[in-house]
Scaffold this motif. Structure first.
Motif, PDB file in Angstrom:
ATOM      1  N   LEU A   1       3.145  -5.077  -8.022  1.00  0.00           N
ATOM      2  CA  LEU A   1       2.690  -4.067  -7.060  1.00  0.00           C
ATOM      3  C   LEU A   1       1.861  -3.004  -7.779  1.00  0.00           C
ATOM      4  O   LEU A   1       0.822  -2.554  -7.267  1.00  0.00           O
ATOM      5  N   LYS A   2       2.289  -2.610  -8.951  1.00  0.00           N
ATOM      6  CA  LYS A   2       1.537  -1.621  -9.741  1.00  0.00           C
ATOM      7  C   LYS A   2       0.137  -2.149 -10.074  1.00  0.00           C
ATOM      8  O   LYS A   2      -0.837  -1.397 -10.077  1.00  0.00           O
TER       9      LYS A   2
ATOM     10  N   LEU B   1      -1.160   8.605 -13.058  1.00  0.00           N
ATOM     11  CA  LEU B   1      -1.262   8.115 -11.685  1.00  0.00           C
ATOM     12  C   LEU B   1       0.140   7.704 -11.262  1.00  0.00           C
ATOM     13  O   LEU B   1       0.777   6.886 -11.930  1.00  0.00           O
ATOM     14  N   VAL B   2       0.630   8.278 -10.156  1.00  0.00           N
ATOM     15  CA  VAL B   2       2.006   8.028  -9.730  1.00  0.00           C
ATOM     16  C   VAL B   2       2.006   7.587  -8.267  1.00  0.00           C
ATOM     17  O   VAL B   2       1.444   8.279  -7.413  1.00  0.00           O
ATOM     18  N   TRP B   3       2.641   6.449  -8.001  1.00  0.00           N
ATOM     19  CA  TRP B   3       2.753   5.933  -6.634  1.00  0.00           C
ATOM     20  C   TRP B   3       4.200   6.020  -6.157  1.00  0.00           C
ATOM     21  O   TRP B   3       5.146   6.081  -6.952  1.00  0.00           O
TER      22      TRP B   3
ATOM     23  N   VAL C   1      -5.658   6.373 -18.481  1.00  0.00           N
ATOM     24  CA  VAL C   1      -4.726   6.710 -17.399  1.00  0.00           C
ATOM     25  C   VAL C   1      -3.412   5.976 -17.645  1.00  0.00           C
ATOM     26  O   VAL C   1      -3.391   4.886 -18.230  1.00  0.00           O
ATOM     27  N   PHE C   2      -2.329   6.603 -17.222  1.00  0.00           N
ATOM     28  CA  PHE C   2      -1.005   5.985 -17.289  1.00  0.00           C
ATOM     29  C   PHE C   2      -0.555   5.680 -15.862  1.00  0.00           C
ATOM     30  O   PHE C   2      -0.666   6.537 -14.969  1.00  0.00           O
ATOM     31  N   LEU C   3      -0.031   4.481 -15.640  1.00  0.00           N
ATOM     32  CA  LEU C   3       0.338   4.007 -14.302  1.00  0.00           C
ATOM     33  C   LEU C   3       1.845   4.077 -14.143  1.00  0.00           C
ATOM     34  O   LEU C   3       2.591   3.409 -14.863  1.00  0.00           O
ATOM     35  N   LEU C   4       2.314   4.875 -13.172  1.00  0.00           N
ATOM     36  CA  LEU C   4       3.745   5.096 -12.987  1.00  0.00           C
ATOM     37  C   LEU C   4       4.143   4.914 -11.530  1.00  0.00           C
ATOM     38  O   LEU C   4       3.349   5.147 -10.611  1.00  0.00           O
TER      39      LEU C   4
ATOM     40  N   ASP D   1       0.821  -1.212   0.000  1.00  0.00           N
ATOM     41  CA  ASP D   1       0.000   0.000   0.000  1.00  0.00           C
ATOM     42  C   ASP D   1       0.858   1.267   0.000  1.00  0.00           C
ATOM     43  O   ASP D   1       0.760   2.090   0.909  1.00  0.00           O
ATOM     44  N   PRO D   2       1.695   1.467  -1.027  1.00  0.00           N
ATOM     45  CA  PRO D   2       2.473   2.706  -1.091  1.00  0.00           C
ATOM     46  C   PRO D   2       1.539   3.889  -1.311  1.00  0.00           C
ATOM     47  O   PRO D   2       0.488   3.746  -1.953  1.00  0.00           O
ATOM     48  N   PRO D   3       1.871   5.063  -0.787  1.00  0.00           N
ATOM     49  CA  PRO D   3       0.997   6.227  -0.990  1.00  0.00           C
ATOM     50  C   PRO D   3       0.968   6.640  -2.453  1.00  0.00           C
ATOM     51  O   PRO D   3       1.931   6.462  -3.187  1.00  0.00           O
TER      52      PRO D   3
END
Length: 420
Positions: A245-246, A232-234, A204-207, A146-148
């Motif tokens: 994880l992503k 979206l950046v985590w 959306v792009f997941l980064l 659960d990274p922010p």
């Protein structure tokens, strides 16, 4: 001399005015961010570049997860043996069976980000010292789920009419440095808006974060997110072994922000997708097919590759056994209504270092069968056909294409002069 200084002053003043105008317009294009809260970077299992103050959105994941049944076929497909992942899986399945007898105990309470110690890993994996460094980092962070989120798009799935819903969401795995790929997608097959029959498409792009060995792109990514409202950046290091994880945090984001999307296309940023063909296929499905869709180029009867030099290497002491059928990670489609169950079941399946294999395991655990679609070409098509727009008319996806090829192919496919 005085004239020279005067000219220098005028040039400097003009440059400053241009910068002021640019940033003013960029600011006007951004949505209001009043609900942002500031917090310091959270330490995770993966070392980060800085501990500067970050902005993140509050998460509103529902309190309750849906009831869950883990299929017997999945339990039997993953053999019980001495490999670390296999033991970990069957241990989690025992926890699931106990939790079921305790009136559906929420699995999220079991997971806190406590990086595994090397001593613990060495006790459970005798040859862990022979594992590549990235693999050992992956093992240490397997419990960190659960990274922010650093950059969110809380209005991505909000439409003018409440009764409307997003028909198709493109969720594209990307990395900070791949701006050119993202821009090519925005200008071609990932273009947002209303398509034939009024169906709504969003992207959306997941980064994650830049690698510790790469220059920091945080400021550029922040500006890109403000302008295009689709990143979206985590707060985890963006690497191949962190793609699982992503996947997990994307499921969580969907529950938070887009719970009513009909279908999701999940893919890489170096594929070419035929948007209209995808929409045509999805609109042709009957309700039963639509509610349990998981389709792409299905890879069946695959087994781990044991060569440490290759990208998909899996040590025998980590996992032993065949893989369940899975859709190639270059691009696949699935039903949006499956997201809550996928998120729930992912707590009982240990993270696996190959994300498309992991996703196949999640669907198998839910009892969802993978459906082959011949229009997905994740291993590409014949070389002589790769620039042929007519060949691509009936395909849903090809992999892989660079931004220039994507732009050229899209332009040719939509040319009024094209005759097929």
């Amino acid at each position: 001399m005085r004239i020279k200084y005067t000219k220098f002053f005028l040039v400097a003043l003009a440059s400053s005015l241009c910068l002021v105008i640019f940033y003013s317009k960029l600011k006007d294009m951004t949505h209001s961010q009043r609900d942002l809260t500031e917090m310091s970077s959270v330490k995770t299992a993966t070392p980060q570049k800085s501990t500067t103050v970050r902005k993140i959105y509050k998460s509103v994941t529902p309190n309750k997860l849906p009831p869950l049944t883990i299929s017997e076929d999945f339990r039997k497909d993953i053999p019980k043996n001495g490999a670390f992942w296999n033991r970990k899986l069957h241990s989690l399945l025992r926890h699931f069976d106990i939790a079921e007898n305790q009136t559906h105990k929420d699995p999220r309470s079991r997971f806190r980000c406590r990086p595994e110690s090397f001593e613990l890993l060495q006790t459970n994996i005798q040859d862990v010292q022979s594992y590549p460094l990235l693999y050992r980092d992956f093992l240490k962070g397997m419990e960190c789920r659960d990274p922010p989120i650093l950059i969110d798009q809380h209005s991505k799935c909000v439409l003018e009419k409440e009764k409307d819903r997003i028909f198709l969401l493109f969720a594209i795995k990307s990395t900070p440095k791949h701006f050119e790929r993202r821009q090519a997608i925005r200008e071609t097959w990932g273009r947002e808006g209303s398509y034939d029959n009024g169906v709504q498409v969003r992207t959306v792009f997941l980064l994650g974060r830049s690698s510790v060995d790469d220059p920091s792109l945080d400021k550029l990514v922040s500006l890109e997110a403000q302008q295009f409202q689709d990143l979206l950046v985590w707060d985890f290091q963006d690497s191949f072994l962190n793609l699982t994880l992503k996947e997990h945090v994307f499921f969580k984001w969907m529950l938070d922000r887009c719970p009513s999307v009909s279908f999701i296309f999940k893919g890489d940023d170096d594929v070419f997708a035929n948007t209209q063909s995808i929409l045509n296929h999805l609109q042709s499905l009957d309700p039963t097919q639509a509610s349990s869709l998981y389709t792409g180029q299905i890879i069946a009867e695959a087994s781990p590759l044991r060569d440490p030099k290759i990208k998909y290497y899996v040590p025998q002491s980590f996992y032993e056994g065949p893989y369940p059928p899975y859709a190639g990670g270059g691009g696949f489609l699935f039903s949006g209504n499956l997201i809550p169950s996928l998120y729930h079941v992912s707590f009982y399946i240990p993270f696996f270092p190959i994300d498309d294999v992991y996703t196949g395991m999640c669907f198998k655990a839910l009892g969802i069968s993978s459906a082959i679609h011949s229009g997905f070409k994740t291993f590409d098509i014949r070389e002589q056909d790769r620039e042929n727009a007519c060949v691509h008319q009936d395909l849903l996806l090809v992999h892989k294409r660079n931004p220039q090829q994507t732009m050229r192919l899209w332009r040719n496919m939509h040319s009024s002069m094209l005759t097929c």
